[in-house]
Write an enzyme that holds these catalytic residues in place. Structure first.
Site, PDB file in Angstrom:
ATOM      1  N   GLY A  13      74.840  75.402   0.974  1.00  0.00           N
ATOM      2  CA  GLY A  13      75.811  74.628   1.749  1.00  0.00           C
ATOM      3  C   GLY A  13      76.130  75.159   3.128  1.00  0.00           C
ATOM      4  N   ASN A  15      75.043  74.063   5.982  1.00  0.00           N
ATOM      5  CA  ASN A  15      75.319  72.901   6.839  1.00  0.00           C
ATOM      6  C   ASN A  15      76.681  72.296   6.507  1.00  0.00           C
ATOM      7  OD1 ASN A  15      73.088  72.052   8.753  1.00  0.00           O
ATOM      8  ND2 ASN A  15      71.931  72.546   6.912  1.00  0.00           N
ATOM      9  N   ARG A  66      67.491  57.657 -12.751  1.00  0.00           N
ATOM     10  CA  ARG A  66      68.148  57.862 -11.446  1.00  0.00           C
ATOM     11  C   ARG A  66      69.374  56.956 -11.309  1.00  0.00           C
ATOM     12  NH1 ARG A  66      65.431  60.512  -7.516  1.00  0.00           N
ATOM     13  NH2 ARG A  66      63.318  61.168  -7.984  1.00  0.00           N
ATOM     14  N   ILE A  93      66.213  62.525  -4.153  1.00  0.00           N
ATOM     15  CA  ILE A  93      65.859  61.299  -3.421  1.00  0.00           C
ATOM     16  C   ILE A  93      66.692  60.158  -3.998  1.00  0.00           C
ATOM     17  CG2 ILE A  93      64.008  59.664  -2.900  1.00  0.00           C
ATOM     18  CD1 ILE A  93      62.081  62.038  -2.910  1.00  0.00           C
ATOM     19  N   LEU A  94      67.415  59.445  -3.148  1.00  0.00           N
ATOM     20  CA  LEU A  94      68.304  58.370  -3.590  1.00  0.00           C
ATOM     21  C   LEU A  94      67.538  57.045  -3.623  1.00  0.00           C
ATOM     22  CD1 LEU A  94      71.291  59.569  -1.418  1.00  0.00           C
ATOM     23  CD2 LEU A  94      71.179  59.650  -3.935  1.00  0.00           C
ATOM     24  N   ASN A 108      71.763  62.178   7.266  1.00  0.00           N
ATOM     25  CA  ASN A 108      71.024  63.273   6.634  1.00  0.00           C
ATOM     26  C   ASN A 108      70.496  64.209   7.710  1.00  0.00           C
ATOM     27  OD1 ASN A 108      69.604  64.763   4.585  1.00  0.00           O
ATOM     28  ND2 ASN A 108      67.714  63.736   5.255  1.00  0.00           N
ATOM     29  N   HIS A 110      67.404  66.815   8.518  1.00  0.00           N
ATOM     30  CA  HIS A 110      66.038  67.108   8.055  1.00  0.00           C
ATOM     31  C   HIS A 110      65.422  68.165   8.958  1.00  0.00           C
ATOM     32  CE1 HIS A 110      62.211  66.387   6.088  1.00  0.00           C
ATOM     33  NE2 HIS A 110      61.647  66.369   7.286  1.00  0.00           N
ATOM     34  N   SER A 137      66.320  67.250  12.799  1.00  0.00           N
ATOM     35  CA  SER A 137      66.779  65.913  13.170  1.00  0.00           C
ATOM     36  C   SER A 137      67.912  65.477  12.263  1.00  0.00           C
ATOM     37  CB  SER A 137      65.630  64.900  13.002  1.00  0.00           C
ATOM     38  OG  SER A 137      64.459  65.329  13.669  1.00  0.00           O
ATOM     39  N   ASP A 146      63.491  59.866   4.911  1.00  0.00           N
ATOM     40  CA  ASP A 146      63.476  60.544   6.221  1.00  0.00           C
ATOM     41  C   ASP A 146      63.020  59.623   7.349  1.00  0.00           C
ATOM     42  OD1 ASP A 146      62.129  63.492   4.559  1.00  0.00           O
ATOM     43  OD2 ASP A 146      64.218  62.880   4.873  1.00  0.00           O
TER      44      ASP A 146
HETATM   45  C1  GRF Z   1      68.340  73.139   5.454  1.00  0.00           C
HETATM   46  O1  GRF Z   1      67.272  73.582   6.222  1.00  0.00           O
HETATM   47  C2  GRF Z   1      68.324  71.634   5.426  1.00  0.00           C
HETATM   48  O2  GRF Z   1      67.785  71.037   6.576  1.00  0.00           O
HETATM   49  C3  GRF Z   1      67.440  71.381   4.274  1.00  0.00           C
HETATM   50  O3  GRF Z   1      67.867  72.322   3.296  1.00  0.00           O
HETATM   51  C4  GRF Z   1      68.183  73.533   3.989  1.00  0.00           C
HETATM   52  C5  GRF Z   1      69.371  74.185   3.299  1.00  0.00           C
HETATM   53  O4  GRF Z   1      70.532  73.793   3.795  1.00  0.00           O
HETATM   54  N1  GRF Z   1      67.514  70.024   3.771  1.00  0.00           N
HETATM   55  P1  GRF Z   1      72.004  74.353   3.366  1.00  0.00           P
HETATM   56  O5  GRF Z   1      72.134  75.778   3.740  1.00  0.00           O
HETATM   57  O6  GRF Z   1      72.137  74.155   1.882  1.00  0.00           O
HETATM   58  O7  GRF Z   1      72.910  73.466   4.150  1.00  0.00           O
END
Ligand code: GRF
Length: 197
Positions: A13, A15, A66, A93-94, A108, A110, A137, A146
């Site tokens: 987490g 981000n 899913r 993947i949703l 999202n 990526h 991005s 994506d």
């Molecule tokens: C990040 O590089 C993100 O772009 C990818 O997963 C990685 C881990 O992200 N989808 P985080 O530290 O869990 O936010």
């Protein structure tokens, strides 16, 4: 009207933390939920420590169903009533059915310069291709993986001797700058893409 943001995570987490830390003061949004598909996701404890409500819907018991997993996700989201969803290191993947419910309100991050390298192993693929530039991005989520409209990109150089891990370590801090900048714009209603390097 302050926008309510739910952040979906699968792992550590980092981000999520950069998004949550940015939503203060005159920011047009506030985090109302951090939701994980893994009850052991390290980001849940970080969110709780920041005072953000958390929840987990373990995808494993649902196996290949899913739709049932997403119904459980949707139920948690309906409790929190977010206006915007941010996928932040969310690795499930949703389905188009779920995405249709949130279309135009789901972002999202990526780790590539889309449309290059959709999917996994983006850093290794950029190295294999001999790219001299790489990055990340932020895009709106649509039914194609994506593929949605790009709202921001950040570029980094690929240096001689780089490994995939070294490149990932150079891209991640740019993710932590780019995603909060895009979310601030998006929550304010702006759709002009942001480019940072
Ligand atoms: C990040 O590089 C993100 O772009 C990818 O997963 C990685 C881990 O992200 N989808 P985080 O530290 O869990 O936010």
């Amino acid at each position: 009207m302050t926008k309510r943001v739910a952040i979906l995570i699968s792992g550590g987490g980092s981000n999520m933390v950069s998004l949550a830390e940015s939503m203060t003061g005159d920011h047009p949004a506030r985090p109302v939920l951090v939701l994980a598909n893994d009850p052991a996701a390290g980001g849940l404890a970080k969110a709780a420590a920041m005072g953000i409500p958390t929840a987990a819907v373990d995808h494993k018991p649902f196996g290949k169903d899913r739709a049932a997993f997403e119904d459980a996700l949707q139920a948690k989201l309906e409790e929190a009533q977010p206006d915007i969803l941010c996928l932040a290191g969310f690795m499930r993947i949703l389905t188009p059915g779920f995405i249709a419910k949130w279309e135009g309100r789901m972002l999202n991050i990526h780790p590539s310069l889309l449309p290059k390298y959709k999917g996994l192993h983006t850093h290794a693929r950029a190295l294999e291709a001999g790219d001299t530039e790489h990055g990340c991005s932020v895009h709106e989520v649509t039914a194609e993986l994506d593929d949605g409209p790009i709202l921001g990109q950040a570029r980094v150089p690929v240096l001689p001797g780089d490994t995939a891990d070294m490149l990932a370590a150079r891209v991640l801090p740019m993710e932590h700058k780019l995603y909060p900048a895009v979310l601030r714009n998006f929550a304010a209603g702006a759709r002009e893409p942001i480019f940072i390097s």
